[in-house]
Design a protein around this motif. Structure first.
Motif, mmCIF file in Angstrom:
data_model
loop_
_atom_site.group_PDB
_atom_site.id
_atom_site.type_symbol
_atom_site.label_atom_id
_atom_site.label_comp_id
_atom_site.label_asym_id
_atom_site.label_seq_id
_atom_site.Cartn_x
_atom_site.Cartn_y
_atom_site.Cartn_z
ATOM 1 N N ARG A 1 18.795 47.230 52.821
ATOM 2 C CA ARG A 1 19.284 45.851 52.706
ATOM 3 C C ARG A 1 18.126 44.868 52.531
ATOM 4 O O ARG A 1 18.167 43.967 51.681
ATOM 5 C CB ARG A 1 20.103 45.493 53.951
ATOM 6 C CG ARG A 1 20.781 44.140 53.882
ATOM 7 C CD ARG A 1 21.475 43.816 55.178
ATOM 8 N NE ARG A 1 20.524 43.544 56.224
ATOM 9 C CZ ARG A 1 19.936 42.359 56.418
ATOM 10 N NH1 ARG A 1 20.211 41.339 55.618
ATOM 11 N NH2 ARG A 1 19.066 42.184 57.395
ATOM 12 N N GLN A 2 17.067 45.057 53.322
ATOM 13 C CA GLN A 2 15.901 44.168 53.208
ATOM 14 C C GLN A 2 15.235 44.310 51.834
ATOM 15 O O GLN A 2 14.813 43.330 51.226
ATOM 16 C CB GLN A 2 14.902 44.489 54.325
ATOM 17 C CG GLN A 2 15.410 44.185 55.730
ATOM 18 C CD GLN A 2 15.485 42.697 56.001
ATOM 19 O OE1 GLN A 2 14.926 41.885 55.256
ATOM 20 N NE2 GLN A 2 16.210 42.327 57.055
ATOM 21 N N GLU A 3 15.132 45.553 51.333
ATOM 22 C CA GLU A 3 14.499 45.780 50.030
ATOM 23 C C GLU A 3 15.331 45.153 48.909
ATOM 24 O O GLU A 3 14.783 44.515 47.989
ATOM 25 C CB GLU A 3 14.339 47.286 49.805
ATOM 26 C CG GLU A 3 13.652 47.654 48.495
ATOM 27 C CD GLU A 3 12.205 47.205 48.450
ATOM 28 O OE1 GLU A 3 11.669 47.085 47.331
ATOM 29 O OE2 GLU A 3 11.625 46.960 49.514
ATOM 30 N N THR A 4 16.660 45.299 48.967
ATOM 31 C CA THR A 4 17.527 44.692 47.950
ATOM 32 C C THR A 4 17.436 43.175 47.993
ATOM 33 O O THR A 4 17.392 42.510 46.947
ATOM 34 C CB THR A 4 18.979 45.138 48.179
ATOM 35 O OG1 THR A 4 19.027 46.573 48.201
ATOM 36 C CG2 THR A 4 19.878 44.625 47.073
ATOM 37 N N LEU A 5 17.394 42.609 49.181
ATOM 38 C CA LEU A 5 17.281 41.151 49.326
ATOM 39 C C LEU A 5 15.958 40.657 48.753
ATOM 40 O O LEU A 5 15.909 39.609 48.084
ATOM 41 C CB LEU A 5 17.408 40.783 50.807
ATOM 42 C CG LEU A 5 17.500 39.299 51.138
ATOM 43 C CD1 LEU A 5 18.724 38.675 50.484
ATOM 44 C CD2 LEU A 5 17.553 39.092 52.646
ATOM 45 N N ARG A 6 14.904 41.422 48.965
ATOM 46 C CA ARG A 6 13.604 41.026 48.419
ATOM 47 C C ARG A 6 13.623 41.067 46.884
ATOM 48 O O ARG A 6 13.109 40.151 46.205
ATOM 49 C CB ARG A 6 12.521 41.956 48.960
ATOM 50 C CG ARG A 6 11.100 41.560 48.578
ATOM 51 C CD ARG A 6 10.121 42.622 49.017
ATOM 52 N NE ARG A 6 10.356 43.876 48.356
ATOM 53 C CZ ARG A 6 9.987 44.146 47.099
ATOM 54 N NH1 ARG A 6 9.351 43.226 46.367
ATOM 55 N NH2 ARG A 6 10.245 45.316 46.560
ATOM 56 N N MET A 7 14.246 42.096 46.303
ATOM 57 C CA MET A 7 14.329 42.199 44.845
ATOM 58 C C MET A 7 15.165 41.057 44.263
ATOM 59 O O MET A 7 14.801 40.466 43.220
ATOM 60 C CB MET A 7 14.943 43.548 44.467
ATOM 61 C CG MET A 7 14.051 44.746 44.772
ATOM 62 S SD MET A 7 14.890 46.322 44.510
ATOM 63 C CE MET A 7 15.348 46.157 42.804
ATOM 64 N N LEU A 8 16.259 40.713 44.949
ATOM 65 C CA LEU A 8 17.090 39.611 44.455
ATOM 66 C C LEU A 8 16.334 38.286 44.495
ATOM 67 O O LEU A 8 16.424 37.481 43.553
ATOM 68 C CB LEU A 8 18.374 39.526 45.284
ATOM 69 C CG LEU A 8 19.395 40.649 45.080
ATOM 70 C CD1 LEU A 8 20.513 40.551 46.102
ATOM 71 C CD2 LEU A 8 19.975 40.600 43.672
ATOM 72 N N GLN A 9 15.605 38.047 45.554
ATOM 73 C CA GLN A 9 14.830 36.797 45.638
ATOM 74 C C GLN A 9 13.737 36.745 44.572
ATOM 75 O O GLN A 9 13.476 35.680 43.988
ATOM 76 C CB GLN A 9 14.239 36.671 47.041
ATOM 77 C CG GLN A 9 15.281 36.400 48.116
ATOM 78 C CD GLN A 9 14.703 36.409 49.514
ATOM 79 O OE1 GLN A 9 13.529 36.768 49.690
ATOM 80 N NE2 GLN A 9 15.508 36.037 50.506
ATOM 81 N N GLN A 10 13.121 37.884 44.305
ATOM 82 C CA GLN A 10 12.097 37.920 43.260
ATOM 83 C C GLN A 10 12.724 37.661 41.878
ATOM 84 O O GLN A 10 12.174 36.897 41.065
ATOM 85 C CB GLN A 10 11.388 39.280 43.284
ATOM 86 C CG GLN A 10 10.236 39.385 42.293
ATOM 87 C CD GLN A 10 9.536 40.725 42.407
ATOM 88 O OE1 GLN A 10 9.901 41.546 43.243
ATOM 89 N NE2 GLN A 10 8.539 40.934 41.574
ATOM 90 N N THR A 11 13.892 38.268 41.621
ATOM 91 C CA THR A 11 14.580 38.034 40.346
ATOM 92 C C THR A 11 15.006 36.576 40.211
ATOM 93 O O THR A 11 14.923 35.976 39.119
ATOM 94 C CB THR A 11 15.806 38.953 40.240
ATOM 95 O OG1 THR A 11 15.403 40.303 40.482
ATOM 96 C CG2 THR A 11 16.444 38.864 38.878
#
Length: 305
Positions: free
Chosen positions: A245-255
């Protein structure tokens, strides 16, 4: 022709094609976001997403092997039963008993008779053969007359017993006097004067067994909470691990940051259709990412199994 000098049918057809193209772009962008958030795990995962349950080949092979084993076992039992029933015997000897059976039965009977010849004597520990009794002893016992043993009785008292005289004494009054005149009992005091309870080494500390019990109760409560969460899960859904969940949230914020940078590089006034479409697509994608960030910002996220 219409007011602008164009054919209304052609203009309507162009508008319809534009709307279809726009919807196609939106679906393509949504599919891309979905593939990023929940990537496919293979052909069987794609079948489950389409609503088709893939075949469990392992289970089918085990069932087939079990069926073959049952058939072989039944066949073997039938063959054994047929072999036991098919013992051949000629008709003229059908009423003749077996010679082996007769010999075996005679041997068993002889062994039983020889075993009964010896007996255990009542007063001695060794075995005495019954045939070795002397004839003289047998005749001597037969000549003696039968004498009945007399029963022994307890001796009778020679003097008549006398009853002790009763005493007329008031036991309640005697006990009361003894209780009044008795010396008071002195309690022995324990020698605890040298012990300071307030300054002991373990004063105010919780015992280890209580701490251990609290830890066990907390672990049990946590286990029950996890079981309740798993029971409350929707069918076909599992709880997403915290690290994913943390990794997906980080990728979404970067995108989201990359798309925002692209939108900021657009001119203030956009005139061409291609630029307008790109800007609209980026804005729509940014809204979808914002919605995904809201979902993955929750402490618990459920995904398809």
């Amino acid at each position: 022709q219409g007011r602008n000098g164009k054919n209304p049918a052609i203009e309507m057809l162009n508008n319809t094609n534009k709307r279809k193209k726009k919807a196609k772009n939106v679906a393509y962008d949504s599919q891309n976001v979905l593939s990023v958030l929940n990537p496919s795990k293979g052909v069987r995962d794609d079948m489950r997403r389409r609503g088709v349950e893939p075949k469990n080949h392992h289970k089918a092979n085990v069932a087939a092997l079990k069926k073959i084993q049952d058939a072989n076992r039944a066949k073997k039992e039938r063959e054994q039963a047929q072999g036991a029933q098919s013992a051949y015997k000629m008709k003229k000897f059908s009423s003749v008993p077996s010679k082996v059976k007769q010999v075996t039965a005679s041997k068993l009977k002889a062994d039983k008779q020889s075993a009964r010849k010896d007996f255990l004597h009542k007063s001695k520990g060794d075995r005495v053969p019954s045939q070795k009794k002397s004839a003289a002893a047998a005749s001597a016992q037969s000549d003696k007359p039968y004498q009945r043993k007399a029963k022994l009785k307890a001796p009778l008292p020679k003097e008549q017993g006398k009853i002790a005289p009763r005493k007329s004494e008031d036991y309640l009054r005697r006990n009361k006097k003894e209780a009044i005149h008795a010396a008071p009992k002195t309690q022995q005091k324990k020698n605890n004067d040298d012990v300071d309870v307030l300054h002991k080494e373990d004063y105010g500390k919780v015992p280890d067994y209580i701490l251990q019990r609290k830890l066990e109760l907390a672990a049990e409560a946590e286990r029950k909470r996890e079981l309740a969460k798993q029971a409350a899960l929707p069918p076909g859904m599992v709880l997403m691990p915290e690290n994913e969940r943390q990794e997906t949230l980080r990728m979404l914020q970067q995108t989201k940051k990359e798309i925002s940078d692209k939108l900021q590089r657009f001119p203030l006034v956009v005139e061409t259709m291609s630029m307008i479409h790109k800007q609209e697509a980026l804005v729509k994608k940014l809204k979808e990412i914002d919605e995904a960030i809201k979902i993955f910002s929750r402490p618990e996220v459920y995904i398809a199994a």
